[in-house]
Design an enzyme around this catalytic site. Sequence first.
Site, PDB file in Angstrom:
ATOM      1  N   ASP A  16       1.072  -1.052   0.026  1.00 52.49           N
ATOM      2  CA  ASP A  16      -0.131   0.173   0.152  1.00 52.49           C
ATOM      3  C   ASP A  16       0.774   1.371   0.150  1.00 52.49           C
ATOM      4  O   ASP A  16       2.101   1.094   0.246  1.00 52.49           O
ATOM      5  CB  ASP A  16      -0.993  -0.043   1.322  1.00 52.49           C
ATOM      6  CG  ASP A  16      -1.728   1.214   1.292  1.00 52.49           C
ATOM      7  OD1 ASP A  16      -2.259   1.349   0.291  1.00 52.49           O
ATOM      8  OD2 ASP A  16      -1.965   1.805   2.387  1.00 52.49           O
ATOM      9  N   ASP A  18      -0.102   4.899   0.901  1.00 44.62           N
ATOM     10  CA  ASP A  18      -0.435   5.835   2.189  1.00 44.62           C
ATOM     11  C   ASP A  18      -0.068   5.060   3.403  1.00 44.62           C
ATOM     12  O   ASP A  18      -0.830   4.378   3.690  1.00 44.62           O
ATOM     13  CB  ASP A  18      -1.515   6.609   1.866  1.00 44.62           C
ATOM     14  CG  ASP A  18      -1.665   7.407   0.679  1.00 44.62           C
ATOM     15  OD1 ASP A  18      -0.729   7.756   0.141  1.00 44.62           O
ATOM     16  OD2 ASP A  18      -2.951   7.385   0.409  1.00 44.62           O
ATOM     17  N   GLY A  60      -7.905   3.934   3.210  1.00 45.46           N
ATOM     18  CA  GLY A  60      -7.838   2.703   2.427  1.00 45.46           C
ATOM     19  C   GLY A  60      -9.023   2.602   1.517  1.00 45.46           C
ATOM     20  O   GLY A  60      -8.736   1.778   0.456  1.00 45.46           O
ATOM     21  N   ARG A  63     -11.604   7.573  -3.091  1.00 46.92           N
ATOM     22  CA  ARG A  63     -12.023   8.897  -2.571  1.00 46.92           C
ATOM     23  C   ARG A  63     -13.536   9.215  -2.429  1.00 46.92           C
ATOM     24  O   ARG A  63     -14.066   9.654  -1.555  1.00 46.92           O
ATOM     25  CB  ARG A  63     -11.314   9.845  -3.519  1.00 46.92           C
ATOM     26  CG  ARG A  63     -11.465  11.609  -2.772  1.00 46.92           C
ATOM     27  CD  ARG A  63     -10.998  12.512  -3.894  1.00 46.92           C
ATOM     28  NE  ARG A  63      -9.791  12.205  -4.436  1.00 46.92           N
ATOM     29  CZ  ARG A  63      -9.611  12.666  -5.665  1.00 46.92           C
ATOM     30  NH1 ARG A  63     -10.427  13.306  -6.282  1.00 46.92           N
ATOM     31  NH2 ARG A  63      -8.554  12.140  -6.156  1.00 46.92           N
TER      32      ARG A  63
END
Length: 247
Positions: A16, A18, A60, A63
């Site tokens: 992942d 971020d 996760g 948006r």
Amino acid sequence: MSNLPDLTTYDAVLFDLDGVITPTAEVHMHAWRTMFEQLFADWDITPPYSDSDYFDHLDGKKRYDGVAALLRSRDVEVPWGDPSDAPEENTVCGIGNRKNIVFTRVLREDGIAAYPGTLRLLDILDAAEVPAAVVSSSKNAEDVLAAAGIRDRFEVVMDGAVAEREHLPSKPAPDVFLAAARMAGVEPARAAAIEDAISGVQSAAAGAFALVVGVDRGAGADALQQAGAHVVVSDLAEFADAHDARP
């Protein structure tokens, strides 16, 4: 933790972005908080926005899915709209685009640096010729990797923009992780996935990856384990340290 699994024994490692590769989660949290605090004040929505909303509804997820989930938690429904909606429009897409303006401004002004522990692990994987891939719900993944100067570290980048083009559902569905594995030419049963979000851990676990690593940046070790993480660390430096300690 010398008993941590050796990631160099897997056919590929999927990261992942971020909170795992870069601390962009902090930028996202700031951008979401700024946008939703103003929105909630303008619309007289209660209870007020809190950091727990980020972990419960936004972290996760793609948006627009995050916007819809958070508004739904306050019994607020707005039209979905279209990704081309202006940020001033009161649609799910417009509100999501409003948040992204704050995020891109902070990224442009302040830049971003990868976690040192993650860079150490990437060096170890590169030396062992183990491919690394990025699996992110963010449409900003390419920009973030470029800003951090590490785009060339990853053979595959499966981000929110690719997922949208391919009509892949958001995490916790396993589709984005499975698509990234296909792009990397590996079987999930021989690959490792690393996530810091509960929804991301659920996604990797549902994809039956051989190893699911949770990185606890605030979601909580117990919550990550309950979501399906086989092991939980506070930083990927722990894997690098374990590798260096092996004979």
